[in-house]
Design a protein around this motif. Structure first.
Motif, PDB file in Angstrom:
ATOM      1  N   ALA A   1      15.688  38.660  -6.042  1.00 18.24           N
ATOM      2  CA  ALA A   1      17.130  38.424  -5.903  1.00 18.24           C
ATOM      3  C   ALA A   1      17.874  39.745  -5.755  1.00 18.24           C
ATOM      4  O   ALA A   1      18.826  39.852  -4.967  1.00 18.24           O
ATOM      5  CB  ALA A   1      17.654  37.649  -7.107  1.00 18.24           C
ATOM      6  N   ARG A   2      17.448  40.746  -6.505  1.00 18.57           N
ATOM      7  CA  ARG A   2      18.067  42.074  -6.402  1.00 18.57           C
ATOM      8  C   ARG A   2      17.879  42.653  -4.997  1.00 18.57           C
ATOM      9  O   ARG A   2      18.796  43.229  -4.410  1.00 18.57           O
ATOM     10  CB  ARG A   2      17.466  43.004  -7.461  1.00 18.57           C
ATOM     11  N   GLU A   3      16.682  42.481  -4.470  1.00 21.46           N
ATOM     12  CA  GLU A   3      16.372  42.981  -3.130  1.00 21.46           C
ATOM     13  C   GLU A   3      17.204  42.241  -2.067  1.00 21.46           C
ATOM     14  O   GLU A   3      17.758  42.860  -1.152  1.00 21.46           O
ATOM     15  CB  GLU A   3      14.882  42.796  -2.853  1.00 21.46           C
ATOM     16  N   LEU A   4      17.304  40.935  -2.187  1.00 17.54           N
ATOM     17  CA  LEU A   4      18.088  40.141  -1.235  1.00 17.54           C
ATOM     18  C   LEU A   4      19.575  40.470  -1.330  1.00 17.54           C
ATOM     19  O   LEU A   4      20.277  40.524  -0.310  1.00 17.54           O
ATOM     20  CB  LEU A   4      17.860  38.652  -1.477  1.00 17.54           C
ATOM     21  N   LYS A   5      20.058  40.694  -2.541  1.00 13.44           N
ATOM     22  CA  LYS A   5      21.474  41.016  -2.735  1.00 13.44           C
ATOM     23  C   LYS A   5      21.850  42.307  -2.015  1.00 13.44           C
ATOM     24  O   LYS A   5      22.932  42.429  -1.444  1.00 13.44           O
ATOM     25  CB  LYS A   5      21.777  41.134  -4.224  1.00 13.44           C
ATOM     26  N   LYS A   6      20.959  43.274  -2.046  1.00 14.27           N
ATOM     27  CA  LYS A   6      21.236  44.558  -1.392  1.00 14.27           C
ATOM     28  C   LYS A   6      21.418  44.385   0.112  1.00 14.27           C
ATOM     29  O   LYS A   6      22.267  45.025   0.719  1.00 14.27           O
ATOM     30  CB  LYS A   6      20.103  45.551  -1.650  1.00 14.27           C
ATOM     31  N   ARG A   7      20.617  43.531   0.708  1.00 15.15           N
ATOM     32  CA  ARG A   7      20.613  43.398   2.165  1.00 15.15           C
ATOM     33  C   ARG A   7      21.425  42.215   2.689  1.00 15.15           C
ATOM     34  O   ARG A   7      22.013  42.283   3.752  1.00 15.15           O
ATOM     35  CB  ARG A   7      19.166  43.290   2.656  1.00 15.15           C
ATOM     36  N   TYR A   8      21.438  41.130   1.932  1.00 14.52           N
ATOM     37  CA  TYR A   8      22.086  39.904   2.407  1.00 14.52           C
ATOM     38  C   TYR A   8      22.974  39.311   1.307  1.00 14.52           C
ATOM     39  O   TYR A   8      22.668  38.252   0.754  1.00 14.52           O
ATOM     40  CB  TYR A   8      21.031  38.886   2.854  1.00 14.52           C
ATOM     41  N   PRO A   9      24.077  39.992   0.976  1.00 14.14           N
ATOM     42  CA  PRO A   9      24.901  39.555  -0.159  1.00 14.14           C
ATOM     43  C   PRO A   9      25.796  38.353   0.112  1.00 14.14           C
ATOM     44  O   PRO A   9      26.402  37.822  -0.812  1.00 14.14           O
ATOM     45  CB  PRO A   9      25.750  40.798  -0.452  1.00 14.14           C
ATOM     46  N   THR A  10      25.864  37.933   1.373  1.00 15.68           N
ATOM     47  CA  THR A  10      26.718  36.796   1.735  1.00 15.68           C
ATOM     48  C   THR A  10      25.906  35.798   2.559  1.00 15.68           C
ATOM     49  O   THR A  10      24.890  36.167   3.162  1.00 15.68           O
ATOM     50  CB  THR A  10      27.923  37.254   2.580  1.00 15.68           C
TER      51      THR A  10
END
Length: 201
Positions: free
Chosen positions: A53-62
């Motif tokens: 989730a942390r990795e996805l948040k960095k790249r795809y936060p929306t």
């Protein structure tokens, strides 16, 4: 109560906080919580789901950024978070979920808020009853009408450390920290050593 203080001190960090999500009643962090809840819904260790989730948040936060990413981009991001067992099916689910959120809720989960929240949430791919409970447990920090949200998993944790397995009593003990108490109770239900540390604190 000493046990509640020990729980909050040793295990009161929410999964959203651990994933680097600054939870607020705003579209982007609520979407990030939806992604985290989806990842935590599968039979995989919580720390791996949080890392992904942390990795996805960095790249795809929306949802727009998630949808605009290729399927392979999403698979690669999950892999960097070591979320590899379900990476391909989850990459598909995240793309489909982002499209649903954009098409039916204009990218804003606050449009699902209300009495039928669980019904709305269950529409999202891979977010079954467990994922709905996770989302509500964490979202109660910013959506007061969800409080107290203390599900079966939290009550299991309460029994483990000798607290009453009663939502109203637990909420009264927690006060404004009910979301942190819920997170702590889930953690002790999953970690015997942590539960022992709380009991002996």
């Amino acid at each position: 109560m000493d046990t509640v203080r020990a729980l909050l001190d040793k295990a009161g960090r929410t999964y959203a906080e651990e994933a680097g999500i600054r939870l607020a009643d705003k579209p982007a962090p609520l979407y990030q919580l939806l992604v985290l809840s989806t990842l935590l819904s599968t039979r995989i260790k919580a720390d791996l789901a949080v890392a992904a989730a942390r990795e996805l948040k960095k790249r795809y936060p929306t949802p727009r950024r998630m949808l605009d990413a290729s399927w392979q981009d999403r698979v690669d991001a999950l892999g960097r978070g070591h979320y590899v067992r379900y990476d391909e099916s989850t990459a598909t689910a995240l793309g489909d979920g982002a499209r649903l959120l954009l098409d039916d809720y204009r990218g804003d989960l606050r449009r699902a808020r209300g009495d039928d929240l669980a019904t709305h949430l269950r529409r999202f791919p891979r977010l079954g009853p467990v994922g709905v409970e996770i989302f509500c447990r964490e979202a109660q920090a910013v959506w007061p009408e969800l409080r107290p949200h203390l599900d079966r998993k939290t009550l299991d944790g309460a029994r483990t450390v000798g607290l009453p397995a009663d939502g109203k009593k637990l909420a009264k003990l927690a006060g404004n920290d009910v979301h942190r108490l819920a997170a702590a109770l889930v953690r002790v239900s999953l970690d015997r050593e942590l539960a022992k540390a709380v009991r002996t604190a």
